[in-house]
Scaffold this motif. Sequence first.
Motif, short mmCIF file in Angstrom:
data_model
loop_
_atom_site.label_atom_id
_atom_site.label_comp_id
_atom_site.label_asym_id
_atom_site.label_seq_id
_atom_site.Cartn_x
_atom_site.Cartn_y
_atom_site.Cartn_z
N UNK A 31 0.81 -1.22 0.00
CA UNK A 31 0.00 0.00 0.00
C UNK A 31 0.84 1.27 0.00
N UNK A 32 2.14 1.12 -0.07
CA UNK A 32 3.00 2.29 0.03
C UNK A 32 4.06 2.31 -1.06
N UNK A 33 4.55 3.47 -1.35
CA UNK A 33 5.64 3.64 -2.30
C UNK A 33 6.93 3.90 -1.53
N UNK A 34 8.03 3.48 -2.11
CA UNK A 34 9.34 3.63 -1.48
C UNK A 34 10.23 4.47 -2.37
N UNK A 50 12.15 6.38 -7.15
CA UNK A 50 10.97 5.95 -6.40
C UNK A 50 10.28 4.84 -7.17
N UNK A 51 9.65 3.94 -6.44
CA UNK A 51 8.88 2.87 -7.07
C UNK A 51 7.48 2.84 -6.48
N UNK A 52 6.51 2.73 -7.36
CA UNK A 52 5.12 2.70 -6.94
C UNK A 52 4.69 1.26 -6.69
N UNK A 53 4.09 1.03 -5.55
CA UNK A 53 3.65 -0.33 -5.23
C UNK A 53 2.40 -0.71 -6.00
N UNK A 54 1.62 0.28 -6.41
CA UNK A 54 0.33 -0.02 -7.05
C UNK A 54 0.51 -0.62 -8.44
N UNK A 55 1.46 -0.08 -9.20
CA UNK A 55 1.60 -0.58 -10.57
C UNK A 55 3.05 -0.82 -10.97
N UNK A 96 16.43 5.22 2.27
CA UNK A 96 15.13 4.88 1.71
C UNK A 96 14.05 5.47 2.62
N UNK A 97 12.90 5.73 2.03
CA UNK A 97 11.84 6.40 2.76
C UNK A 97 10.48 5.95 2.23
N UNK A 98 9.49 6.12 3.09
CA UNK A 98 8.14 5.60 2.84
C UNK A 98 7.16 6.73 2.60
N UNK A 99 6.30 6.55 1.59
CA UNK A 99 5.26 7.54 1.33
C UNK A 99 4.04 6.87 0.74
N UNK A 106 10.86 15.43 -0.55
CA UNK A 106 11.16 14.64 0.64
C UNK A 106 10.14 14.86 1.76
N UNK A 107 9.42 15.97 1.71
CA UNK A 107 8.50 16.29 2.80
C UNK A 107 7.31 15.33 2.87
N UNK A 108 7.00 14.67 1.78
CA UNK A 108 5.85 13.76 1.82
C UNK A 108 6.23 12.38 2.32
N UNK A 109 7.51 12.16 2.51
CA UNK A 109 7.96 10.86 3.00
C UNK A 109 8.00 10.91 4.52
N UNK A 110 7.23 10.01 5.15
CA UNK A 110 7.04 10.11 6.59
C UNK A 110 7.99 9.29 7.43
#
Length: 122
Positions: A31-34, A50-55, A96-99, A106-110
């Motif tokens: 459910x998350x992108x890295x 960045x890689x999208x987990x959805x597609x 690496x960071x999660x969003x 970078x601010x959207x990565x929590x």
Amino acid sequence: EVQLVESGGGLVQAGGSLRLSCAASGFTFDDHDIGWFRQAPGKERDWVSCISSSDGSTYYADSVKGRFTISSDNAKNTVYLQMNRLKPEDTAVYYCALAGYCSSDSLIFGSWGQGTQVTVSS
């Protein structure tokens, strides 16, 4: 608890390769992108990829396009960054960071890992 653990950094000569890993836990990986960022001494943290987990879509900074490849193994909850044809200017701590979605901001990565040092000698 969300955890991101980077590994795979090291010292390599210019032109060489390294593969970084980002092992994730504590959240639903699918459910998350890295994203990957890097920070050189005295410089700001820069977005790398960045890689999208959805597609499975992948995104790259112009500075690494054609040399770096991001991928994920959802069964292992791990994202990789294959870095080829490394240059001295790639020297940095890589994070690496999660969003919730891919972005170069970078601010959207929590959540962030502790980083792994990559040093490229000339």
